[in-house]
Design an enzyme around this catalytic site. Structure first.
Site, mmCIF file in Angstrom:
data_model
loop_
_atom_site.group_PDB
_atom_site.id
_atom_site.type_symbol
_atom_site.label_atom_id
_atom_site.label_comp_id
_atom_site.label_asym_id
_atom_site.label_seq_id
_atom_site.Cartn_x
_atom_site.Cartn_y
_atom_site.Cartn_z
ATOM 1 N NE ARG A 77 -4.201 -1.846 0.032
ATOM 2 C CZ ARG A 77 -5.013 -1.978 -0.872
ATOM 3 N NH1 ARG A 77 -4.959 -1.054 -1.883
ATOM 4 N NH2 ARG A 77 -6.005 -2.647 -0.766
ATOM 5 C CB ALA A 89 -11.287 -5.065 0.156
ATOM 6 C CD GLU A 106 -12.264 -6.552 -5.871
ATOM 7 O OE1 GLU A 106 -10.935 -6.622 -5.658
ATOM 8 O OE2 GLU A 106 -12.590 -5.597 -6.654
ATOM 9 C CD GLU A 110 -7.933 -7.912 -3.757
ATOM 10 O OE1 GLU A 110 -7.848 -8.241 -2.795
ATOM 11 O OE2 GLU A 110 -8.365 -6.718 -4.320
ATOM 12 N N GLY A 129 -15.432 12.057 9.432
ATOM 13 C CA GLY A 129 -14.950 13.421 9.315
ATOM 14 C C GLY A 129 -14.846 13.899 8.189
ATOM 15 C CD GLU A 159 -5.871 -6.022 -7.964
ATOM 16 O OE1 GLU A 159 -6.192 -6.484 -9.162
ATOM 17 O OE2 GLU A 159 -7.011 -5.470 -7.348
#
Length: 208
Positions: A77, A89, A106, A110, A129, A159
């Site tokens: 990530r 996901a 997914e 994945e 928020g 991926e």
């Protein structure tokens, strides 16, 4: 007889009127809105600015086999500069696709697996928020590998380097509680699955 917590403890829709809106950023899947709205102030109503990310939402697949193992992927990530343990996901970017169908897709793309039965497991806003993103986690049971001849999805970019692994649910719970697994949807999904397991998942609703 007064209302019970079951009656009261629920989020309710509410939308304050927007006086003006600016959209300074349009991305491939998201955009940023800057809204002007009126809220209570120290000396009466006050016009304020609120900026937030408009996000299509995401769906998550928690596949649990008969041995009590969760299918997880190890994925890079870029935003956080780490390789994270996650549940399969994806963003809900297919027009009109129900969330559970996104989770099914997914899981196949994945992790190369599918499930026969699906249940609603968790539903939450990770950062209300400043983002409209809604994440829905689904539990898949009756899990099996997709035959190689039926796998047509080509994994690219992050991926292409996914590493699916079966992890005992209790080990996943321990990793979350000890702060070793920090992906939000994964943490919530794993803890929700452990809680649901106490009554044999009888309290879960089938996914539509």
């Amino acid at each position: 007889m007064g209302a019970t917590w079951g009656d009261k403890l629920a989020d309710v829709p509410e939308r304050r009127d927007t006086v003006a809106r600016d959209v300074p950023f349009h991305g491939a899947k998201t955009q940023v809105h800057v809204d002007r709205l009126v809220l209570p102030g120290a000396d009466g109503p006050e016009e304020v600015s609120r900026e937030y990310l408009v996000h299509p939402g995401a769906a998550v697949a928690l596949a649990l086999d008969e041995a009590g193992r969760v299918l997880m992927v190890h994925q890079y990530r870029h935003a956080v500069g780490e390789r994270l343990w996650e549940l399969p996901a994806g963003v809900r970017d297919e027009e009109g696709e129900p969330p559970v169908r996104t989770a099914m897709r997914e899981l196949e793309e994945e992790a190369g697996h599918r499930a026969e039965r699906w249940y609603e497991l968790a539903d939450f806003y990770p950062s209300p928020g400043f983002s409209s993103e809604r994440i829905q986690v689904f539990l898949g049971r009756g899990v099996s590998a997709v035959p190689e001849e039926e796998q047509s999805f080509v994994r690219l970019h992050e991926e292409a380097d996914l590493h699916p692994e079966w992890v005992p649910l209790e080990e996943a719970v321990r990793a979350v509680s000890e702060g070793r697994v920090r992906n939000g949807a994964t943490a919530i999904g794993v803890l929700a699955a452990a809680a649901a397991e106490r009554d044999g998942f009888a309290s879960l609703r089938p996914a539509e």
